[in-house]
Design a protein around this motif. Structure first.
Motif, PDB file in Angstrom:
ATOM      1  N   TRP A   1      -3.780  -4.409   3.319  1.00 61.01           N
ATOM      2  CA  TRP A   1      -2.542  -5.108   2.965  1.00 61.01           C
ATOM      3  C   TRP A   1      -1.670  -5.416   4.176  1.00 61.01           C
ATOM      4  CZ3 TRP A   1       2.822  -4.136   2.625  1.00 61.01           C
ATOM      5  CH2 TRP A   1       3.523  -4.968   1.746  1.00 61.01           C
TER       6      TRP A   1
ATOM      7  N   CYS B   1      -3.610   3.774  -2.155  1.00 61.41           N
ATOM      8  CA  CYS B   1      -2.413   3.044  -2.576  1.00 61.41           C
ATOM      9  C   CYS B   1      -1.150   3.765  -2.111  1.00 61.41           C
ATOM     10  CB  CYS B   1      -2.416   2.901  -4.097  1.00 61.41           C
ATOM     11  SG  CYS B   1      -1.022   1.966  -4.722  1.00 61.41           S
TER      12      CYS B   1
ATOM     13  N   HIS C   1      -9.618   3.325  -3.625  1.00 59.03           N
ATOM     14  CA  HIS C   1      -8.318   2.662  -3.586  1.00 59.03           C
ATOM     15  C   HIS C   1      -7.310   3.620  -2.956  1.00 59.03           C
ATOM     16  CE1 HIS C   1      -5.773  -0.580  -5.543  1.00 59.03           C
ATOM     17  NE2 HIS C   1      -4.904   0.199  -4.932  1.00 59.03           N
TER      18      HIS C   1
ATOM     19  N   THR D   1       4.327   2.316  -4.767  1.00 61.41           N
ATOM     20  CA  THR D   1       4.503   2.292  -6.214  1.00 61.41           C
ATOM     21  C   THR D   1       5.905   1.768  -6.517  1.00 61.41           C
ATOM     22  OG1 THR D   1       4.291   3.598  -8.247  1.00 61.41           O
ATOM     23  CG2 THR D   1       5.355   4.685  -6.364  1.00 61.41           C
TER      24      THR D   1
ATOM     25  N   ASN E   1      -9.915  -0.739  -1.056  1.00 63.02           N
ATOM     26  CA  ASN E   1      -8.619  -1.410  -1.096  1.00 63.02           C
ATOM     27  C   ASN E   1      -7.626  -0.501  -0.392  1.00 63.02           C
ATOM     28  OD1 ASN E   1      -6.208  -2.651  -1.618  1.00 63.02           O
ATOM     29  ND2 ASN E   1      -6.658  -3.063  -3.757  1.00 63.02           N
TER      30      ASN E   1
ATOM     31  N   TYR F   1      -4.192  -0.342   0.471  1.00 65.16           N
ATOM     32  CA  TYR F   1      -2.895  -0.920   0.129  1.00 65.16           C
ATOM     33  C   TYR F   1      -1.822  -0.191   0.932  1.00 65.16           C
ATOM     34  CZ  TYR F   1       0.349  -3.260  -3.091  1.00 65.16           C
ATOM     35  OH  TYR F   1       1.326  -4.054  -3.651  1.00 65.16           O
TER      36      TYR F   1
ATOM     37  N   PHE G   1      -9.105   7.104  -6.521  1.00 63.73           N
ATOM     38  CA  PHE G   1      -7.759   6.567  -6.284  1.00 63.73           C
ATOM     39  C   PHE G   1      -6.903   7.643  -5.633  1.00 63.73           C
ATOM     40  CE2 PHE G   1      -3.354   5.898  -7.371  1.00 63.73           C
ATOM     41  CZ  PHE G   1      -3.166   4.538  -7.220  1.00 63.73           C
TER      42      PHE G   1
END
Length: 193
Positions: free
Chosen positions: A70, A110, A108, A113, A88, A90, A141
């Protein structure tokens, strides 16, 4: 490299400044056009692209095809760390992979949020650390602010919203401790005495 400046979206405005959004747009065009689809052996090329956009990537780190990143300035990869095909990343906040850390296919990571109790869904971004010899297995995740301590394993499709203890295997959603992980011989694992 420029740090993202977050704005308060309370009045309907964007969360990030226009300059930051343009940077990410340019990055997306370059990465998707010249990097993400390249053949597997092109590790040097993919590392160079991420570095060009501010990523801190060592020469032995591996970024496989199909990885999505990202915001490259928030990505740090140490020696022999790896983002496998389809990860991914992020990275709204910094994501660091320490030596020999691995995120497997489709994982993932991440780092952002939103506050679901805020009518404006205010963004909350917190760093992720995948410590030395830790492994995020396929399609798992890792949520914002989570640290996988040295040697921790997050099993396939597991979900971690809390820190994972060192040399321990976690499975499920939410991730729960399964068992201790056998520690490799220090010399074999490249660990310091």
């Amino acid at each position: 490299m420029m740090e993202p400046k977050r704005r308060s979206p309370r009045h309907g405005g964007p969360t990030f400044a226009l300059r930051h959004r343009l940077f990410r747009c340019l990055w997306g065009l370059v990465w998707n056009g010249l990097g993400a689809w390249t053949p597997t052996p092109f590790f040097l090329w993919r590392r160079a692209l991420v570095r060009l956009f501010g990523g801190k990537i060592t020469a032995s780190a591996r970024i496989y095809p199909g990885v999505q990143i990202w915001y490259p300035p928030h990505l740090e990869m140490a020696e022999y760390s790896c983002l496998a095909r389809g990860v991914n990343c992020y990275c709204m906040a910094p994501i660091r992979l320490e030596p020999y850390a691995l995120a497997s296919q489709g994982a993932h990571l991440c780092a952002g949020t939103h506050d679901v109790d805020d009518p404006h869904f205010t963004l909350h971004a917190r760093p992720i650390v995948i410590a030395a010899h830790a492994w995020v297995a396929a399609e798992a995740f890792v949520g914002p602010g989570v640290t996988l301590a040295a040697g921790a394993v997050l099993g396939a499709r597991a979900v971690a919203f809390r820190d994972l203890e060192s040399w321990t295997i976690y499975v499920g959603n939410p991730a729960r401790r399964s068992r201790a992980r056998r520690r490799p011989l220090r010399k074999q694992a490249g660990l310091k005495p």
